[in-house]
Design an enzyme around this catalytic site. Sequence first.
Site, PDB file in Angstrom:
ATOM      1  N   ASP A 164      39.524  33.232  53.268  1.00 63.35           N
ATOM      2  CA  ASP A 164      38.669  33.720  52.194  1.00 63.35           C
ATOM      3  C   ASP A 164      38.297  32.560  51.270  1.00 63.35           C
ATOM      4  O   ASP A 164      38.159  31.422  51.726  1.00 63.35           O
ATOM      5  CB  ASP A 164      39.393  34.832  51.425  1.00 63.35           C
ATOM      6  N   HIS A 189      37.641  35.958  44.862  1.00 64.06           N
ATOM      7  CA  HIS A 189      37.597  36.953  45.930  1.00 64.06           C
ATOM      8  C   HIS A 189      38.867  36.937  46.774  1.00 64.06           C
ATOM      9  O   HIS A 189      39.484  37.977  47.033  1.00 64.06           O
ATOM     10  CB  HIS A 189      36.369  36.678  46.801  1.00 64.06           C
ATOM     11  N   SER A 249      35.162  44.555  51.335  1.00 64.15           N
ATOM     12  CA  SER A 249      36.093  43.431  51.428  1.00 64.15           C
ATOM     13  C   SER A 249      37.414  43.733  50.758  1.00 64.15           C
ATOM     14  O   SER A 249      38.413  43.083  51.051  1.00 64.15           O
ATOM     15  CB  SER A 249      35.479  42.170  50.821  1.00 64.15           C
TER      16      SER A 249
END
EC number: 3.4.21.96
Length: 591
Positions: A131, A198, A511
């Site tokens: 990620d 994220h 996600s």
Amino acid sequence: MQKKIKNSGFSRTKELFATEITNGFEFAEVLDLLEDENEIEVIVKFNGDIERVAAELDAEAEIIYLNYAIITIDKTRIGLLNTYSEVEHIELPKNLYFNGPSNLISTCVTSVQRTDGFNLSGRGVIVAIIDSGIDYMHPDFQNNDGTSRILFIWDQTLQGTPPFGFYGGVEYNNQQINNAIESANPRQIVPSVDTNGHGTAVAGIAAGNGRASDGVNRGVATEADIIAVKVGYRGYESFARSTELMRALKYVIDKARRFNKPVCINMSFGMNNGSHQGDSLFETFITAISTNWKSAIVIPTGNESSAGHHYQGRISSNEVQEIEFFVGPGLETSYLSIWKNFADNFSVEMIFPDGSSTGVVGVESQTKTIRRPGFTTNIFYGQPSHYSTAQEIFFVSNVTGEPFFPGIVKLRIIAQQIVDGNYNIWLPTLEEVTEQTFFANPSIYNTMTIPATAAKVVRVAGYNDRVGNIAVFSGRGSVDDINHIPDIAAPAVNILSTRSGGGYDTFTGTSVAAPFVTGAAALMMQWGIIQNNDPFLYGERLRAFLRLGAQRRPDIVYPNASFGYGTLCLYDTMQYLVEYRLGGDYFWLQI
């Protein structure tokens, strides 16, 4: 040390170069060759000695898995790769984007974690987060004594000492991370930072232990080891290319094998640049490596269902259809990708907001460049590869002055002889062009982003667990083919998780649905592999039991394009695992 490729001295225009290299490639990939760098990476399916081939071309070969390699080569020499019998297929890398900007009860995880339940925490299992990085200073990724639960961080965006067998990025081990945590200036020791946030949020859902909140805001696999890969171009802060994700997958699986531990891999990335049929080298590589070691690869279906970026149509012989889409303001580049049956014969024309046209483009003109004031459009009329019978027609526009002026663009399809007639068109993802670029009459189906379209991965859709409905943005599969639908849905709306920089925040998107399943897979592996209740509980077997234990509403027909086989219910999955284990003498071992 990365080999520096010498400039070959060739000089040619971009248009001529594009014409020369298009044979043998998916045409959606050609825009990557229109960049200014001399070197470029290509994905190669090969046989024999690919390192010798690379050496003869003054290039660099990285063997990623079996007969898959990434070759870094001067872009003027790519055509020479096709002259070697060792090279079976070549694919250019594509850009991927993050799929996104207490649910443990609704996913039936809490009852599996409880000491009076299965008492599972992920201990002995590795959770790998591929990620935007991870905030290693966040207490939720530390043990009670303050030491880090993170075994390794590989930051592909930094320059320094890369992992063994790789040429880029910097690897930090557990001892270095612990030294940083204890230091007054941790970033001087381990400078990797999750600036996007994220990856930290995803990691918190999959494996956060809630230490910063006294165990209140915890994730799923609270005692799992963690490996984090921050992906991106070598040496740049950027979204990842498919080649970087391929390297990351090889890296974490190699690490897991070295530690002799099962691994659950979360990759919350997606793109629309491809056929969505799982037939690119990037997708087939993921399918192939998913069978390697004791692993489970979990990928979200993306946030494209409500974006208006997919159009599905059917055309008859001698028919003309006109499809409208709106291009939003501020874009500097955009593409449109048409996929059709190669047996069908039709031409295409694009009409811009000012009324100007590309002219009609057909098989007789396989590459074409149109210049307009302020922008250039390249059109590639493709051919099927030996991996796919489909044909792509690809438009890519790049500004040469101010960003695109917003307006309605018309795509005309002029049919000649039609056998099948079905076709699909994709615009870039939300992360690339925002919600202000969309088709006038889009389809919500076949909107799973790549690489969730790969086979043998766990595909995770997103739903709102407070009301029970599929999230409006969650990528849908096919209504006709159960091989191209999600496996399972997990919570995806207003999910509380770890925030880069400390504390917690809420996140929405598929996600953040995927790591619920990643963490659940880690608990399953702990019970099955670590505790020796089911030593083969990984890969397709794990995926099958997730489907079996999913909760299904009586008013919905399953499997379907939105929910797949239902919503995640880990407790029911575990009950089925126990039931099958007690069914008699491990009968499944004999199948």
